[in-house]
Enzyme design. Structure first.
Site, PDB file in Angstrom:
ATOM      1  N   ASP A 115       0.851  -1.183   0.000  1.00 41.14           N
ATOM      2  CA  ASP A 115       0.000   0.000   0.000  1.00 41.14           C
ATOM      3  C   ASP A 115       0.892   1.240   0.000  1.00 41.14           C
ATOM      4  O   ASP A 115       2.123   1.113  -0.065  1.00 41.14           O
ATOM      5  CB  ASP A 115      -0.920   0.001   1.242  1.00 41.14           C
ATOM      6  CG  ASP A 115      -0.148   0.199   2.550  1.00 41.14           C
ATOM      7  OD1 ASP A 115       1.093   0.268   2.526  1.00 41.14           O
ATOM      8  OD2 ASP A 115      -0.801   0.287   3.608  1.00 41.14           O
ATOM      9  N   ASP A 135      -3.252   4.296   2.858  1.00 43.20           N
ATOM     10  CA  ASP A 135      -3.556   4.627   4.256  1.00 43.20           C
ATOM     11  C   ASP A 135      -3.236   6.093   4.503  1.00 43.20           C
ATOM     12  O   ASP A 135      -2.148   6.562   4.182  1.00 43.20           O
ATOM     13  CB  ASP A 135      -2.692   3.785   5.216  1.00 43.20           C
ATOM     14  CG  ASP A 135      -3.213   2.367   5.367  1.00 43.20           C
ATOM     15  OD1 ASP A 135      -4.381   2.112   5.015  1.00 43.20           O
ATOM     16  OD2 ASP A 135      -2.446   1.514   5.851  1.00 43.20           O
ATOM     17  N   ASP A 152       1.404   4.789   2.355  1.00 44.92           N
ATOM     18  CA  ASP A 152       0.988   5.381   3.639  1.00 44.92           C
ATOM     19  C   ASP A 152       1.392   6.855   3.711  1.00 44.92           C
ATOM     20  O   ASP A 152       2.521   7.200   3.350  1.00 44.92           O
ATOM     21  CB  ASP A 152       1.676   4.631   4.788  1.00 44.92           C
ATOM     22  CG  ASP A 152       1.500   3.124   4.704  1.00 44.92           C
ATOM     23  OD1 ASP A 152       0.428   2.630   5.082  1.00 44.92           O
ATOM     24  OD2 ASP A 152       2.442   2.437   4.243  1.00 44.92           O
TER      25      ASP A 152
HETATM   26  N1  CTP Z   1       0.668   0.520  11.525  1.00 44.34           N
HETATM   27  C1  CTP Z   1       0.074   0.852  12.715  1.00 44.34           C
HETATM   28  N2  CTP Z   1      -1.169   0.398  13.009  1.00 44.34           N
HETATM   29  C2  CTP Z   1      -1.850  -0.357  12.143  1.00 44.34           C
HETATM   30  C3  CTP Z   1      -1.275  -0.700  10.918  1.00 44.34           C
HETATM   31  C4  CTP Z   1       0.010  -0.242  10.630  1.00 44.34           C
HETATM   32  O1  CTP Z   1       0.690   1.540  13.503  1.00 44.34           O
HETATM   33  N3  CTP Z   1      -3.055  -0.787  12.450  1.00 44.34           N
HETATM   34  C5  CTP Z   1       2.010   1.003  11.243  1.00 44.34           C
HETATM   35  C6  CTP Z   1       3.002  -0.136  11.207  1.00 44.34           C
HETATM   36  O2  CTP Z   1       3.584  -0.333  12.453  1.00 44.34           O
HETATM   37  C7  CTP Z   1       3.994   0.351  10.216  1.00 44.34           C
HETATM   38  C8  CTP Z   1       3.266   1.343   9.355  1.00 44.34           C
HETATM   39  O3  CTP Z   1       2.031   1.570   9.977  1.00 44.34           O
HETATM   40  O4  CTP Z   1       5.006   1.018  10.890  1.00 44.34           O
HETATM   41  C9  CTP Z   1       3.086   0.879   7.959  1.00 44.34           C
HETATM   42  O5  CTP Z   1       2.346  -0.322   7.951  1.00 44.34           O
HETATM   43  P1  CTP Z   1       2.114  -1.132   6.633  1.00 44.34           P
HETATM   44  O6  CTP Z   1       1.634  -0.264   5.540  1.00 44.34           O
HETATM   45  O7  CTP Z   1       1.259  -2.303   6.984  1.00 44.34           O
HETATM   46  O8  CTP Z   1       3.560  -1.740   6.346  1.00 44.34           O
HETATM   47  P2  CTP Z   1       4.779  -1.201   5.487  1.00 44.34           P
HETATM   48  O9  CTP Z   1       5.958  -1.248   6.351  1.00 44.34           O
HETATM   49  O10 CTP Z   1       4.450   0.110   4.851  1.00 44.34           O
HETATM   50  O11 CTP Z   1       4.940  -2.336   4.395  1.00 44.34           O
HETATM   51  P3  CTP Z   1       4.279  -2.382   2.940  1.00 44.34           P
HETATM   52  O12 CTP Z   1       5.332  -1.827   2.055  1.00 44.34           O
HETATM   53  O13 CTP Z   1       4.002  -3.809   2.682  1.00 44.34           O
HETATM   54  O14 CTP Z   1       3.048  -1.557   2.970  1.00 44.34           O
HETATM   55 MN    MN Z   2       2.684   0.400   3.767  1.00 46.92          MN
HETATM   56 MN    MN Z   3      -0.371   0.698   5.589  1.00 43.79          MN
END
Ligand code: CTP
Ligand code: MN
Ligand code: MN
Length: 490
Positions: free
Chosen positions: A330, A414, A332
């Site tokens: 995703d 997000d 963020d």
């Molecule tokens: N996070 C959070 N609470 C959630 C979901 C996510 O605090 N309910 C935080 C995670 O701890 C992370 C950040 O949001 O530090 C990003 O999460 P995520 O998008 O799931 O992971 P990424 O590290 O961005 O990996 P990806 O590249 O797969 O998106």
């Molecule tokens: Mn992410």
């Molecule tokens: Mn995320």
């Protein structure tokens, strides 16, 4: 014929030692020198013979390896192998600073009747490089280590990540974290692992992980990992939880009802909630990794939204892309405004602008409920943060590559809004990786008697919140070296 028992026993090849009579051995003639002869490759009988020879010359030769040993005598074996053997703790614990020597040093010493000076030509070849080759070490919390995306042990970390994933999909979160920690330690190593003995002394690598590593190093694959990949249960759980909005509990319930794939789910007529319907509808798009150019395109849209609804508000790329990842599941973003309070209501405005412009295929916004005074990080029960948060699926315009193709694709996005006073904590908390965050909180709690969240840092000893306006300050409060985002890929 001489009866057997009276036959004179002469050690094979020991005809010219020149020792006769009473002098069986003369111990401790050279107290500075304690020898150990490595049996590996040398062979037991040759070792016994050489040991006896050495003792006769007044050298102390130990049967067991220990820290006391000053000279290790080896034959037909590489320095790496010897170091690995010593590291493994077989035959005695720990490494000493002993010389690792070729048998030539020993034979020269025997000829000289004393331990000769150790010259470079006596040393086993790899000994000069041993510090680089073996003996990896690392501090135990991932937030004390620098973990870049440059992974030298992908074969090993892929295997352990899969076991972590399987544990998580089986509701065994403790095991999942253990495998994640082991994975993170290997991700941080500066070189490829060549022998499991190099890992002795590293933190977070339990027996199970070490067994997997050993098998992969020796045979190229782990039987447990391969069996897991083939297992119907694992495959079904992966397919079903890859639907946005579907967690392990739901997937398991469906599997008990005989649903193992998307077609069976569609055919079942099962009632899906709004997120799951969107997830199923955009399944292929959402399971295709988001690229950096796509992330930048989303960022441009979010900036346009901010400019339209609240000029002066800012957006910061967080999550995996901030850590330098080239793809993500995703994108963020953390939104804020430099004037405290101006961010109130921002999420609603942004979301409705995006909706009006046709950029949203799905969105679910949750309202902020964080109040420091009564609800603060002194209560560490929940590590979910409570900013205004929007889980969404963007309809991202893409270049049309041919006739009949959608001119857009679905991308998970997000959005989080934080007041500027909490921005540093939100930035740190949302940059990840998930394990890095978990380890930061564990470090804060266990080592510093502090409670860290994406909102604040609370010092339990002083009973007060610690203010910070940068990530650097938070690391400093925590007594940690500052780790930049690109090195938080644990
Ligand atoms: N996070 C959070 N609470 C959630 C979901 C996510 O605090 N309910 C935080 C995670 O701890 C992370 C950040 O949001 O530090 C990003 O999460 P995520 O998008 O799931 O992971 P990424 O590290 O961005 O990996 P990806 O590249 O797969 O998106
Ligand atoms: Mn992410
Ligand atoms: Mn995320």
């Amino acid at each position: 014929m001489i009866p057997l028992k009276r036959r004179k026993v002469v050690p094979s090849g020991a005809g010219n030692t020149g020792n006769t009579g009473s002098e069986e051995s003369s111990p401790n003639k050279f107290p500075q020198v304690i020898l150990f002869l490595l049996e590996r490759k040398m062979g037991a009988s040759r070792r016994a013979f050489l040991s006896q020879l050495g003792r006769k010359k007044g050298l102390q030769v130990e049967e067991m390896f220990s820290e006391r040993v000053t000279h290790v005598i080896c034959e037909n074996i590489s320095g790496d192998e010897v170091v690995a053997w010593l590291e493994s703790g077989v035959g005695g614990r720990g490494r000493s600073s002993a010389h690792l020597l070729d048998v030539s040093w020993f034979t020269e010493s025997m000829r000289a009747g004393r331990p000769v000076e150790v010259l470079d030509r006596h040393r086993l070849q790899q000994q000069m490089r041993e510090a680089e080759v073996v003996g990896f070490s690392a501090p135990s919390y991932a937030c004390q280590r620098r973990t870049t995306l440059d992974n030298h042990n992908a074969i090993l970390t892929d295997a352990l990540s899969l076991l972590a994933e399987n544990a998580e999909l089986s509701g065994e979160d403790g095991r999942g974290v253990a495998f994640r920690r082991a994975t993170a330690v290997l991700k941080g190593l500066p070189e490829p692992v060549t022998a499991v003995t190099q890992l002795v002394g590293l933190p977070c690598l339990g027996g199970h992980s070490l067994r997997v590593v050993k098998e992969v190093l020796e045979s190229g694959a782990s039987s447990e990992v391969e069996a897991t990949k083939q297992s119907e249960r694992f495959k079904a759980l992966k397919v079903l939880t890859a639907i946005f909005g579907v967690g392990v509990k739901t997937a398991e319930r469906w599997m008990r009802e005989g649903i193992h794939d998307l077609q069976q789910l569609r055919d079942s007529g099962r009632t899906l909630d709004r997120s799951q319907r969107a997830g199923l509808q955009h399944y292929d798009d959402l399971n295709q990794p988001v690229t950096r150019p796509e992330a930048d395109a989303v960022a441009a849209i979010v900036e346009e939204a901010l400019a339209a609804v609240l000029p002066g508000a800012t957006t910061t790329l967080i999550g995996g892309f901030r850590r330098g990842k080239l793809t993500g599941h995703d994108v963020d973003f953390l939104l804020t405004h430099p004037e405290e309070g101006r961010e109130v209501g921002l999420m609603t405005k942004v979301v409705s602008w995006l909706e009006t412009q046709g950029f949203l295929l799905y969105q679910k916004t949750t309202r902020n409920s964080y109040l420091e005074a009564e609800d603060g990080p002194a209560r560490p029960s929940s590590n979910m943060d409570r900013f205004d948060r929007c889980l969404s699926i963007f309809k991202l315009p893409v270049e049309v590559k041919g006739e009949g193709l959608n001119p857009w694709r679905a991308v998970r996005v997000d959005l989080v809004v934080s007041p500027i006073s909490q921005f540093a904590f939100a930035l740190l908390g949302w940059t990840g990786s998930k394990l890095f965050e978990r380890e930061l909180r564990r470090w804060a709690g266990h080592e510093k008697a502090m409670s860290l969240s994406s909102h604040a840092l609370y010092d339990k000893t002083q009973s007060r919140y610690l203010r910070a306006s940068s990530e650097e300050e938070i690391f400093a409060y925590l007594g940690l070296e500052y780790i930049p985002p690109s090195e938080r890929n644990a």
